[in-house]
Design an enzyme around this catalytic site. Structure first.
Site, short mmCIF file in Angstrom:
data_model
loop_
_atom_site.label_atom_id
_atom_site.label_comp_id
_atom_site.label_asym_id
_atom_site.label_seq_id
_atom_site.Cartn_x
_atom_site.Cartn_y
_atom_site.Cartn_z
N THR A 156 -1.51 16.46 -7.17
CA THR A 156 -0.44 15.48 -6.97
C THR A 156 0.43 15.37 -8.22
O THR A 156 1.64 15.17 -8.13
CB THR A 156 -0.99 14.07 -6.62
OG1 THR A 156 -1.77 13.55 -7.71
CG2 THR A 156 -1.85 14.11 -5.37
N TYR A 175 -6.18 15.21 -7.55
CA TYR A 175 -5.35 14.46 -8.50
C TYR A 175 -4.41 15.39 -9.26
O TYR A 175 -3.20 15.15 -9.35
CB TYR A 175 -6.27 13.70 -9.46
CG TYR A 175 -5.57 13.04 -10.63
CD1 TYR A 175 -4.88 11.84 -10.47
CD2 TYR A 175 -5.61 13.61 -11.91
CE1 TYR A 175 -4.24 11.23 -11.54
CE2 TYR A 175 -4.98 13.00 -12.99
CZ TYR A 175 -4.29 11.82 -12.80
OH TYR A 175 -3.66 11.22 -13.87
N HIS A 203 1.63 4.05 -10.22
CA HIS A 203 0.40 3.87 -9.43
C HIS A 203 -0.25 5.21 -9.08
O HIS A 203 0.43 6.24 -8.97
CB HIS A 203 0.72 3.10 -8.13
CG HIS A 203 1.67 3.84 -7.23
ND1 HIS A 203 3.04 3.74 -7.38
CD2 HIS A 203 1.47 4.72 -6.21
CE1 HIS A 203 3.62 4.51 -6.47
NE2 HIS A 203 2.69 5.13 -5.75
N ILE A 204 -1.56 5.17 -8.89
CA ILE A 204 -2.29 6.31 -8.32
C ILE A 204 -3.38 5.75 -7.41
O ILE A 204 -3.96 4.70 -7.71
CB ILE A 204 -2.98 7.21 -9.39
CG1 ILE A 204 -3.66 6.37 -10.47
CG2 ILE A 204 -2.01 8.20 -9.98
CD1 ILE A 204 -4.63 7.16 -11.34
N ASP A 212 0.86 -1.19 0.00
CA ASP A 212 0.00 0.00 0.00
C ASP A 212 0.90 1.24 0.00
O ASP A 212 1.60 1.49 0.98
CB ASP A 212 -0.90 -0.03 1.24
CG ASP A 212 -1.85 1.16 1.26
OD1 ASP A 212 -1.67 2.10 0.44
OD2 ASP A 212 -2.78 1.15 2.10
N SER A 260 0.63 13.15 -16.19
CA SER A 260 -0.61 13.46 -16.91
C SER A 260 -0.59 14.89 -17.43
O SER A 260 0.09 15.76 -16.85
CB SER A 260 -1.77 13.30 -15.92
OG SER A 260 -2.95 13.84 -16.44
#
Ligand code: NDP
Length: 282
Positions: free
Chosen positions: A180, A177, A114-115, A86, A164
């Site tokens: 981050t 999001y 991962h996100i 995790d 992104s």
């Protein structure tokens, strides 16, 4: 017209000057892919497997990872190991890097992908969620990169960051999001310069993706926007090639590069387009 023609010429020149990809360079490569139970990470695991790499994959769901690892072996991976972790925990990011280094005897590629799950909605003040998402999507990237840096230095390896367009252009409905991804771009963009100035052996590739047709993304935007989604398997292959050829940046699909430039060239038109690309009735 002249401006458009110059942009096209510049893009063609960049494409031609890009180093060519040798699939053989990935045979036996020691690769750690995060967020590999689904989506783009899963597709990257399958591509690396077809290229004959040695893989460690990670995400939270052990059963799903086991299935992905089995498929990787059937596709030709020299090794396919998995470790459930995790990335919101303090110790798991470093534990995963230690596991990969030990089982593979070093590391050639660290693919940070991962996100954590995050709602697609207007931000209503959930500060705790922003804090948690920063941990998963950003701080764990920092921890893993630092832990892996020595091994990558020894192997002349590569750090590949999946980011992104929303880490370059702030976007509504995904405030936590977007935040981050800006942090990720800032940190690794600066680290890229520092490694180059130190003449480090490690390459950093920052991959800027537009909308990709993974289940988690499609669930959020279906019926809300008409922005086209591109195939996860193609995005995954482009990310792998960018890392293998040690290019500092990827824009996928290609027009995300133009969209990114447009925010500085024509900011008010870009804001108008962003605010009108979603179906929203207050
Ligand atoms: P998915 O939601 O499909 O996959 C996310 C992965 O992260 C899963 O393997 C999930 O597995 C894992 N994960 C979630 N939470 C945690 C956690 N706390 N600890 C460890 N692992 C976790 O994402 P995508 O494939 O769509 O996106 C992959 C990357 O591409 C991301 O960096 C994203 O920002 C970027 N991107 C995607 C776009 C898109 O449209 N899809 C657009 C632009 C960028 P599990 O649940 O088993 O833990």
């Amino acid at each position: 017209k002249i401006l458009l023609a110059s942009i096209c010429v510049a893009f063609i020149a960049v494409k031609w000057s890009a180093p060519s990809f040798n699939p053989e360079s990935l045979r036996g490569a020691r690769v750690l892919v995060t967020g590999a139970s689904t989506g783009i990470g899963e597709q990257m695991a399958y591509h690396y497997a077809r290229f004959g790499a040695q893989l460690v994959i990670t995400a939270r769901r052990e059963k799903v990872l086991q299935q992905v690892a089995e498929k990787c072996l059937s596709l030709g991976a020299q090794k396919a190991l998995y470790i459930a972790a995790d990335m919101g925990s303090e110790s798991d990011p470093e534990r995963v890097v230690d596991f990969a280094r030990e089982k593979l005897g070093g590391l050639d590629y660290l693919i940070l992908n991962h996100i954590g799950p995050s709602p697609f909605s207007m931000w209503e003040g959930n500060v705790e969620h922003v804090r948690w998402l920063m941990k998963v999507n950003f701080f764990s990237y920092v921890q893993m990169a630092w832990k892996a840096l020595d091994s990558l230095e020894q192997s002349k390896g590569s750090l590949v960051i999946v980011s992104s367009l929303l880490g370059k252009i702030p976007s509504p409905f995904v405030v936590p999001y977007t935040s981050t991804k800006f942090a990720v771009n800032g940190f690794f963009g600066a680290l890229y310069h520092e490694l180059a100035m130190r003449k480090s052996n490690v390459s950093i590739s920052i991959c800027t993706l537009g909308l990709i047709d993974t289940d988690s993304a499609m669930e959020k935007v279906r019926g809300v926007t008409d922005v086209p989604a591109y195939p996860a398997t193609d995005a995954a292959l482009n990310i792998i090639i960018t890392g293998a050829t040690r290019q500092p940046e990827l824009f996928y699909p290609w027009f995300t590069h133009i969209v990114n430039l447009s925010k500085d060239w024509i900011p008010s038109a870009t804001s108008y387009i962003i605010q009108n690309s979603y179906k929203y009735n207050p």
